[in-house]
Enzyme design. Structure first.
Site, PDB file in Angstrom:
ATOM      1  N   PRO A 294       0.809  -1.338   0.054  1.00 31.63           N
ATOM      2  CA  PRO A 294      -0.022  -0.104  -0.126  1.00 31.63           C
ATOM      3  C   PRO A 294       0.932   1.249   0.136  1.00 31.63           C
ATOM      4  O   PRO A 294       0.227   2.183  -0.230  1.00 31.63           O
ATOM      5  CB  PRO A 294      -0.788  -0.123   1.487  1.00 31.63           C
ATOM      6  N   GLU A 323       1.011 -14.677 -24.571  1.00 28.34           N
ATOM      7  CA  GLU A 323       1.514 -13.572 -23.324  1.00 28.34           C
ATOM      8  C   GLU A 323       2.725 -13.879 -23.391  1.00 28.34           C
ATOM      9  O   GLU A 323       3.292 -13.419 -21.922  1.00 28.34           O
ATOM     10  CB  GLU A 323       0.385 -13.651 -22.243  1.00 28.34           C
TER      11      GLU A 323
END
Length: 369
Positions: A294, A323
Site C-alpha cells: 500500500p 502472453e
C-alpha cells in the site's frame, strides 16, 4: 464541420461530455447500414451491416478540436470516421465504424450497458484522452486492456471499501490533491501526486510528493485436492526478484493473473487456472482481498483456495504463448508445500498466507470431500 452520428457508448450523455464537453444540439436519428458488434464490452464497436438501422445521437461540432478528440478515442478502440446517411432532419454526416468485428447476437440496451460498463468507460476514456496529442492512437491500442483493467479496479475500489472500526473513518475527499502527473506511461503506469492530508494531531500535512504504481486488480488461486491432500504451484521467471538482484529469480507461486475489465475475480480465477495449469475448478473459497504494497502500489489481490482434482504428483508445463508465458507446474503434497514455507523457498507472500490458511482449514475441507 460535418454532423456526427454517435452510436453505442459514444451516445451516452455522461461519456459524451467527457469527450466533447457540453453539447446542446443533440438529436436522435437512425443510421443506415450499421450494427453494434457486442454489448458486453466497455466500447461496443459499430460495424457495417447492410439492411440494418441503428439508433444514434446526431451532434453538430462547431469545435474541430472536439472532433479530433472523438476521432482519437475511436481510433484507440478500433474505429474510424465513415460518411453515413440517417433518417430524420439530417441527411448525411459521419459516424465511426470498425472493419474487423461482427454484429452482436443480442440488441444493444443503453441501460444495461450503463450499469455494467458506464463508469469503466468514463475512467478509461479519461486516461486515453490524457494521451491525446502526446501518443499516437495506434501506440495505445495494445495498452487498452490494461487501461480498462485500471478503470475497472477503480470502480471496484469505490464500490467495495473495507470497513473502518479501528482505523480512522475519514474519506479520500479529506485529501487535497494539488497536482498529479504520469511519470511513466507504458503497459504499466506510474503517477506522481502532490497532496496534503489531515494529520492525527489535527494539523494538516505539508504538501508531499508521492509516486504510485497504478495497476489493475489481480487474482491468486491455490488449487487443492482434499482427497489426495495435494496442491498445485507454478514456477516462472519474475521481474521483481530479478530487479531486486535476487540470484534466483525463478519463483514458486499459485496461479495468478489480472482481473480483466468486466470480469469478476471468481471468473478470473477460473480462467487463470485453465490458462496456466489446464485445471477445471470444482469450487472457490475466498481467503482474503488485500493490498500487496500500500505504500507504493494500487495493486489489490483477491485470493482464493480452489478445490480441484489434481493430476499425479510431478511437473508439467502451462501458460499462454500469446502472453509469452513460460510456466512449469508442480503438484506436490501439502506437507511438502509447508516444508517450502519453513525452509524459505516459498518466498511469495500471498502463497505463504494461503498455505497457512489451508493449514487451518484443511481438516474441515478434507472431512467434507
Amino acid at each position: 464541420m460535418p454532423d456526427v452520428f454517435l452510436t453505442g457508448a459514444f451516445a451516452w450523455p455522461a461519456l459524451r461530455e467527457v469527450v466533447l464537453g457540453d453539447i446542446s444540439n443533440a438529436r436522435t436519428v437512425s443510421v443506415e447500414g450499421v450494427s453494434l458488434s457486442s454489448a458486453n464490452m466497455a466500447f461496443p464497436l459499430a460495424v457495417p451491416q447492410a439492411g440494418e438501422r441503428l439508433e444514434a445521437v446526431a451532434v453538430r461540432l462547431d469545435d474541430g478540436e472536439a472532433f479530433h478528440r472523438l476521432s482519437y478515442l475511436a481510433a484507440v478502440i478500433g474505429m474510424h470516421p465513415v460518411p453515413k446517411h440517417a433518417e430524420g432532419d439530417i441527411a448525411a454526416g459521419v459516424t465511426f465504424l470498425s472493419d474487423h468485428d461482427k454484429p452482436a447476437a443480442d440488441p444493444w440496451n443503453m441501460d444495461d450497458w450503463q450499469n455494467d460498463w458506464g463508469q469503466i468507460a468514463i475512467y478509461a476514456a479519461e486516461e486515453i484522452l490524457g494521451y491525446y496529442r502526446r501518443v499516437e492512437a495506434h501506440a495505445l491500442t495494445w495498452r487498452l486492456p490494461m487501461i480498462l483493467a485500471r478503470a475497472a479496479a477503480r470502480c471496484t475500489a469505490e464500490a467495495d471499501a473495507a470497513p473502518a472500526t479501528l482505523r480512522r473513518d475519514l474519506g479520500a475527499d479529506a485529501v487535497t490533491l494539488h497536482a498529479s502527473q504520469a511519470t511513466h506511461e507504458g503497459f504499466f503506469l506510474t503517477r506522481q501526486f502532490d497532496l496534503s492530508y489531515p494529520r492525527f494531531d489535527g494539523s494538516r500535512s505539508e504538501t508531499l510528493s508521492r509516486e504510485v504504481f497504478v495497476v489493475g486488480d489481480a487474482v491468486i488461486v491455490l488449487p487443492y485436492d482434499p482427497k489426495r491432500d495435494r496442491v498445485l504451484l507454478v514456477e516462472q521467471f519474475r521481474m521483481g526478484p530479478f530487479g531486486r538482484g535476487d540470484p534466483r529469480p525463478w519463483v514458486l507461486e499459485p496461479p495468478a493473473g489480472r482481473v480483466d475489465a468486466g470480469e469478476s475475480p471468481q471468473e478470473a480465477a477460473r480462467r487463470e487456472c485453465e490458462e496456466e495449469a489446464g485445471l477445471s475448478l470444482r469450487s472457490l473459497h475466498h481467503i482474503s482481498s488485500h493490498y500487496c504494497s500500500p505504500g507504493a502500489s494500487t495493486e489489490y489481490y483477491h485470493c482464493y483456495l480452489a478445490l480441484a482434482d489434481l493430476p499425479e504428483m510431478g511437473s508439467g508445463f502451462g501458460g499462454l504463448a500469446t502472453e509469452h508465458e513460460d510456466i512449469r507446474t508442480h503438484v506436490i503434497s501439502f506437507e511438502e508445500a509447508m516444508a517450502l514455507v519453513k525452509s524459505g523457498e516459498a518466498n511469495i507472500g500471498p502463497m505463504i498466507l494461503m498455505l497457512l490458511w489451508l493449514e487451518r482449514e484443511r481438516p474441515r475441507l478434507r472431512s467434507e470431500a
